[in-house]
Design a protein around this motif. Structure first.
Motif, short mmCIF file in Angstrom:
data_model
loop_
_atom_site.label_atom_id
_atom_site.label_comp_id
_atom_site.label_asym_id
_atom_site.label_seq_id
_atom_site.Cartn_x
_atom_site.Cartn_y
_atom_site.Cartn_z
N ALA A 89 5.55 7.28 3.56
CA ALA A 89 5.75 5.85 3.75
C ALA A 89 7.23 5.48 3.68
CB ALA A 89 4.98 5.08 2.68
N VAL A 90 8.00 6.18 2.83
CA VAL A 90 9.44 5.93 2.75
C VAL A 90 10.14 6.47 3.99
CG1 VAL A 90 11.55 6.44 1.45
CG2 VAL A 90 9.42 5.93 0.23
N GLN A 91 9.79 7.68 4.41
CA GLN A 91 10.41 8.26 5.59
C GLN A 91 10.20 7.40 6.82
OE1 GLN A 91 10.01 12.52 6.31
NE2 GLN A 91 9.07 12.78 4.29
N GLN A 92 9.02 6.77 6.94
CA GLN A 92 8.73 5.96 8.11
C GLN A 92 9.57 4.70 8.19
OE1 GLN A 92 4.47 5.36 7.93
NE2 GLN A 92 4.01 7.40 8.74
N GLN A 93 10.19 4.30 7.06
CA GLN A 93 11.06 3.12 7.07
C GLN A 93 12.39 3.39 7.75
OE1 GLN A 93 8.64 0.35 4.98
NE2 GLN A 93 10.60 0.00 5.88
N ILE A 94 12.77 4.67 7.84
CA ILE A 94 14.11 5.02 8.31
C ILE A 94 14.02 5.38 9.80
CG2 ILE A 94 16.15 6.41 7.84
CD1 ILE A 94 15.02 4.70 5.46
N PRO A 95 14.66 4.63 10.67
CA PRO A 95 14.51 4.85 12.11
C PRO A 95 14.94 6.23 12.59
CG PRO A 95 15.56 2.73 11.66
CD PRO A 95 15.52 3.48 10.37
N THR A 163 15.25 -7.43 -3.26
CA THR A 163 14.41 -8.53 -2.79
C THR A 163 14.15 -8.33 -1.31
OG1 THR A 163 15.32 -10.05 -4.43
CG2 THR A 163 14.19 -11.03 -2.54
N ASN A 164 12.89 -8.34 -0.95
CA ASN A 164 12.48 -8.14 0.45
C ASN A 164 12.52 -9.49 1.17
OD1 ASN A 164 11.29 -7.47 2.87
ND2 ASN A 164 9.31 -6.89 2.00
N LEU A 165 13.49 -9.66 2.05
CA LEU A 165 13.66 -10.91 2.78
C LEU A 165 12.96 -10.88 4.14
CD1 LEU A 165 17.45 -11.57 2.07
CD2 LEU A 165 15.46 -12.42 0.80
N SER A 166 12.26 -9.81 4.43
CA SER A 166 11.56 -9.68 5.71
C SER A 166 10.14 -10.24 5.59
CB SER A 166 11.51 -8.23 6.16
OG SER A 166 10.58 -7.50 5.40
N ASP A 167 9.39 -10.22 6.68
CA ASP A 167 8.03 -10.75 6.68
C ASP A 167 6.99 -9.64 6.61
OD1 ASP A 167 8.36 -9.65 9.16
OD2 ASP A 167 7.88 -11.47 10.30
N THR A 169 5.80 -5.73 4.41
CA THR A 169 5.99 -4.86 3.25
C THR A 169 6.96 -3.74 3.58
OG1 THR A 169 3.77 -5.34 2.41
CG2 THR A 169 4.80 -3.32 1.64
N VAL A 170 7.86 -3.45 2.64
CA VAL A 170 8.78 -2.33 2.80
C VAL A 170 8.50 -1.30 1.71
CG1 VAL A 170 10.56 -3.74 3.90
CG2 VAL A 170 10.60 -3.42 1.41
N HIS A 171 8.88 -0.06 1.99
CA HIS A 171 8.65 1.06 1.07
C HIS A 171 9.99 1.77 0.83
CE1 HIS A 171 4.95 0.30 3.36
NE2 HIS A 171 4.30 0.65 2.28
N PHE A 172 10.27 2.07 -0.43
CA PHE A 172 11.52 2.75 -0.72
C PHE A 172 11.42 3.53 -2.03
CE2 PHE A 172 11.96 -1.59 -2.42
CZ PHE A 172 12.32 -1.35 -3.74
N ALA A 173 12.32 4.49 -2.17
CA ALA A 173 12.56 5.18 -3.43
C ALA A 173 13.95 4.79 -3.92
CB ALA A 173 12.47 6.69 -3.24
N GLN A 284 5.83 10.16 -6.35
CA GLN A 284 4.68 9.27 -6.34
C GLN A 284 5.00 7.86 -6.83
OE1 GLN A 284 1.88 11.29 -8.87
NE2 GLN A 284 1.34 12.83 -7.32
N ASP A 285 6.14 7.69 -7.45
CA ASP A 285 6.54 6.43 -8.07
C ASP A 285 7.33 5.53 -7.11
OD1 ASP A 285 6.85 4.57 -10.19
OD2 ASP A 285 8.75 5.48 -10.79
N TYR A 286 7.26 5.79 -5.81
CA TYR A 286 8.01 4.96 -4.85
C TYR A 286 7.46 3.53 -4.85
CZ TYR A 286 4.28 5.21 -1.30
OH TYR A 286 3.10 5.08 -0.61
N ILE A 287 8.26 2.60 -4.33
CA ILE A 287 7.94 1.17 -4.41
C ILE A 287 7.41 0.65 -3.06
CG2 ILE A 287 8.89 -1.13 -4.84
CD1 ILE A 287 8.70 0.73 -7.30
N GLN A 288 6.32 -0.10 -3.13
CA GLN A 288 5.79 -0.85 -2.00
C GLN A 288 6.05 -2.33 -2.31
OE1 GLN A 288 1.80 0.66 -0.66
NE2 GLN A 288 1.93 1.85 -2.55
N LEU A 289 6.95 -2.95 -1.57
CA LEU A 289 7.43 -4.29 -1.91
C LEU A 289 7.01 -5.28 -0.81
CD1 LEU A 289 9.12 -5.79 -4.06
CD2 LEU A 289 11.13 -5.39 -2.61
N ALA A 290 6.18 -6.22 -1.19
CA ALA A 290 5.67 -7.20 -0.23
C ALA A 290 6.76 -8.18 0.18
CB ALA A 290 4.49 -7.95 -0.83
#
Length: 306
Positions: A89-95, A163-167, A169-173, A284-290
């Motif tokens: 899920a984190v890897q998929q965030q990075i283009p 802080t997620n300013l997008s519309d 959910t973002v995922h990050f470590a 496993q402790d990565y963040i899913q931020l709405a």
């Protein structure tokens, strides 16, 4: 530098400095001294009176723009370590993963100083911020606001928030990649990890179990799970206590002899005087931020001679 000095340079115990190519804020109050660089919001030094520096930074650091210092407390975000070892899920965030460096990109970005406050003679609080606009950062497509609030006093605390300013959910470590100064690595004991499982990156990422206190007598690179409680580092001089919030993982790292010879900005014997205990959101402790939510990764460090 002149703008920073005009805004904050008149505060007692606050000095704006230039270390070769990098701007820093040096803090001195009745409880401690510290140095924080605007590049990466990276604290490089923290020390209380009569004690050796609690946070270690290599004398080999070259203070060049775009290069994180070797030591201190770098901010790792939005991935930790090798991006290919991060959750899918984190890897998929990075283009584009091609050629990206370890530990994300914000540790080499220039952060803005929002405020410096001295609420009392023993406390200085520094607030830094990094704004990431949507589709303007090639390694991160979503709009986010990153804040780092560092409080320097009898204890050292860091509050790193996203802080997620997008519309969506973002995922990050992430990690506060803390380098602790120790008197001698072979006389250092880490407590608080007994019976915790960990991932051993030096043994094909196998899952293992910690039994008893941890002593460092070889290269160590481990991700410990379930570490939402105090961890201690004890050497011949003192006991350091690490408390965290917003984290259920930590990384323990020391490069030992052979890897030290290959590291940049690191003396061959620097491994003898440092140990990384990194407060993290890793594996496993990565963040899913709405959308419109915030996540805080907090670290508080204290020490005693008892």
């Amino acid at each position: 530098m002149q703008q920073l000095y005009s805004q904050f340079g008149q505060l007692e115990g606050v000095v704006i400095e230039l270390h070769k190519e990098l701007l820093a804020v040096r803090i001195t109050n009745k409880a401690a001294t510290a140095t924080v660089f605007l590049q990466g919001a990276q604290l490089s030094h923290y020390q209380t009176p009569g004690q050796p520096a609690l946070i270690w930074c290599s004398d080999e650091s070259d203070y060049r723009e775009g290069t994180p210092l070797r030591g201190g407390i770098p901010v790792c975000w939005p991935w930790f370590g090798d991006i290919a070892r991060n959750p899918e899920a984190v890897q998929q965030q990075i283009p584009d993963h091609e050629g990206v460096s370890a530990h994300g990109f914000v540790r080499s970005r220039l952060w803005d100083v929002v405020s410096v406050a001295t609420p009392d003679p023993h406390t200085t609080r520094l607030h830094l911020q990094l704004q990431l606009a949507a589709d303007q950062e090639p390694l991160w497509p979503s709009a986010c606001e990153l804040n780092m609030v560092i409080s320097v006093g009898e204890t050292l605390s860091l509050d790193f928030s996203v802080t997620n300013l997008s519309d969506k959910t973002v995922h990050f470590a992430s990690a506060l990649h803390s380098y602790f100064g120790v008197n001698a690595i072979d006389d250092t004991i880490v407590g608080g990890l007994d019976e915790h499982s960990y991932i051993d990156s030096l043994d094909d990422w196998q899952e293992k179990q910690q039994h008893g206190s941890l002593v460092i007598d070889q290269e160590v690179d481990r991700i410990y799970r379930g570490t939402n409680h105090a961890i201690t580092i004890k050497d011949a001089q003192r006991r350091m206590t690490i408390n965290s919030e917003g984290s259920h993982s930590c990384i323990v790292w020391n490069p030992w002899i052979e890897k030290s010879k290959r590291l940049s900005n690191f003396a061959d014997d620097d491994y003898l005087r440092m140990l990384c205990i990194e407060t993290a959101n890793a594996e496993q402790d990565y963040i899913q931020l709405a959308a419109n939510d915030s996540h805080h990764l907090k670290l508080t460090i204290s020490s005693s001679t008892e």
